[in-house]
Scaffold this motif. Structure first.
Motif, PDB file in Angstrom:
ATOM      1  N   THR A  48       0.843  -1.182   0.000  1.00  0.00           N
ATOM      2  CA  THR A  48       0.000   0.000   0.000  1.00  0.00           C
ATOM      3  C   THR A  48       0.880   1.234   0.000  1.00  0.00           C
ATOM      4  O   THR A  48       1.921   1.264   0.666  1.00  0.00           O
ATOM      5  CB  THR A  48      -0.954   0.024   1.222  1.00  0.00           C
TER       6      THR A  48
ATOM      7  N   ARG B 123       1.189   6.083  11.346  1.00  0.00           N
ATOM      8  CA  ARG B 123       0.529   6.180  10.035  1.00  0.00           C
ATOM      9  C   ARG B 123       0.799   4.939   9.193  1.00  0.00           C
ATOM     10  O   ARG B 123      -0.085   4.453   8.479  1.00  0.00           O
ATOM     11  CB  ARG B 123       0.985   7.443   9.312  1.00  0.00           C
TER      12      ARG B 123
ATOM     13  N   ALA C  92      -2.041   2.422   7.758  1.00  0.00           N
ATOM     14  CA  ALA C  92      -2.121   2.088   6.328  1.00  0.00           C
ATOM     15  C   ALA C  92      -2.082   0.578   6.130  1.00  0.00           C
ATOM     16  O   ALA C  92      -2.809   0.026   5.290  1.00  0.00           O
ATOM     17  CB  ALA C  92      -0.977   2.761   5.576  1.00  0.00           C
TER      18      ALA C  92
END
Length: 287
Positions: free
Chosen positions: A21, A93, A97
């Motif tokens: 990702t 973060r 994700a």
């Protein structure tokens, strides 16, 4: 207090998987029952320099007997690609994700030491994604009330490779040589091992840890915003984050429980893997 530990362990054999990702391919391992009683996965976030292979397989297996457990490698760690995160916000973060790339909308988070920093940031920045929080051998950011670590613990943590004495001092209480060797033996079983963290990764992790611990990121002041149920697990002989700091963390969190294990060091779950896994299971079920 002791735990009976036996093997072999599923954590030694489960395959490393990958999900991509945002241009990063994250490495992870996942194990648990085919139909867990509670569908909420438990995301494991590791310590300074920790890879997938440093999780105690006895502890992982004990929790994975009832839970869907996911061991996660941040960007640049092990066989994960991407740039090393040098701050806690970016580490959180990345974890968020990763969770979303797996198609998950709720997780429990379990952080050991530095991994607990990321857990706190995830609970603050993505409160609807996180259900419950487990902090093992961690800390609440910088506060003038906190007791400092021992003078030699961080220099030892930066050694290129850890000796037996390093592992004992970093993670176990004095006199716990037998438990130290047992842990070393358990983590040595797996043969297809992840690469160790290189110097540039250690530098980035150190920068992230220092900014959090010294209070630069102001996370301690925000602990009261974390309304999630939190279980704090600590040893009373933690050379990184002394016992007083766990009480401060407990004081600031509005919905926390504190378990202080006597004659245990920074990694109490490595000294009492089955006992602490059982306590975490009760917390996840009933808190």
């Amino acid at each position: 207090m002791s735990s009976s530990v036996s093997g072999p362990f599923r954590a030694d054999e489960v395959k490393t998987r990958y999900v991509e990702t945002g241009g990063v391919r994250f490495a992870y391992r996942r194990l648990g029952p085919d139909q867990p009683a509670d569908p909420t996965p438990v995301l494991f976030l590791h310590r300074f320099r920790g890879t997938l292979d440093d999780w105690d397989p006895a502890f992982v297996d004990a929790l994975a007997a009832t839970r869907d457990v996911i061991l996660f490698s941040d960007a640049g760690i092990g066989t994960s690609t991407g740039e090393f995160a040098d701050n806690v916000e970016d580490k959180a973060r990345n974890a968020v994700a990763f969770v979303r790339a797996l198609g998950l909308d709720t997780v429990d988070v379990l952080g050991f030491s530095m991994g607990g920093f990321s857990c706190q940031e995830m609970a603050l920045s993505e409160p609807d994604l996180v259900r419950k929080v487990v902090l093992i051998g961690s800390a609440g950011g910088g506060s003038s009330e906190m007791d400092p670590p021992t003078d030699i613990v961080f220099p030892i943590a930066l050694h290129p490779e850890y000796t037996f004495e390093d592992v004992r001092y970093l993670f176990f209480a004095e006199g716990r040589e037998e438990e130290t060797q047992a842990y070393i033996d358990r983590v040595a079983v797996r043969k297809d091992r992840e690469p160790i963290v290189p110097p540039e990764g250690i530098e980035a992790l150190q920068k992230a840890a220092v900014s959090f611990i010294t209070g630069e990121t102001k996370h301690f002041e925000r602990l009261k915003e974390i309304e999630h149920p939190v279980l704090i697990v600590s040893g009373d002989q933690d050379n990184f984050f002394p016992a007083k700091n766990q009480w401060l963390l407990f004081r600031e969190l509005p919905n926390a429980q504190l378990a202080m294990y006597p004659q245990a060091g920074h990694g109490p779950h490595q000294q009492h893997p089955e006992t602490i896994a059982a306590q975490i299971e009760r917390f996840l079920t009933h808190a």
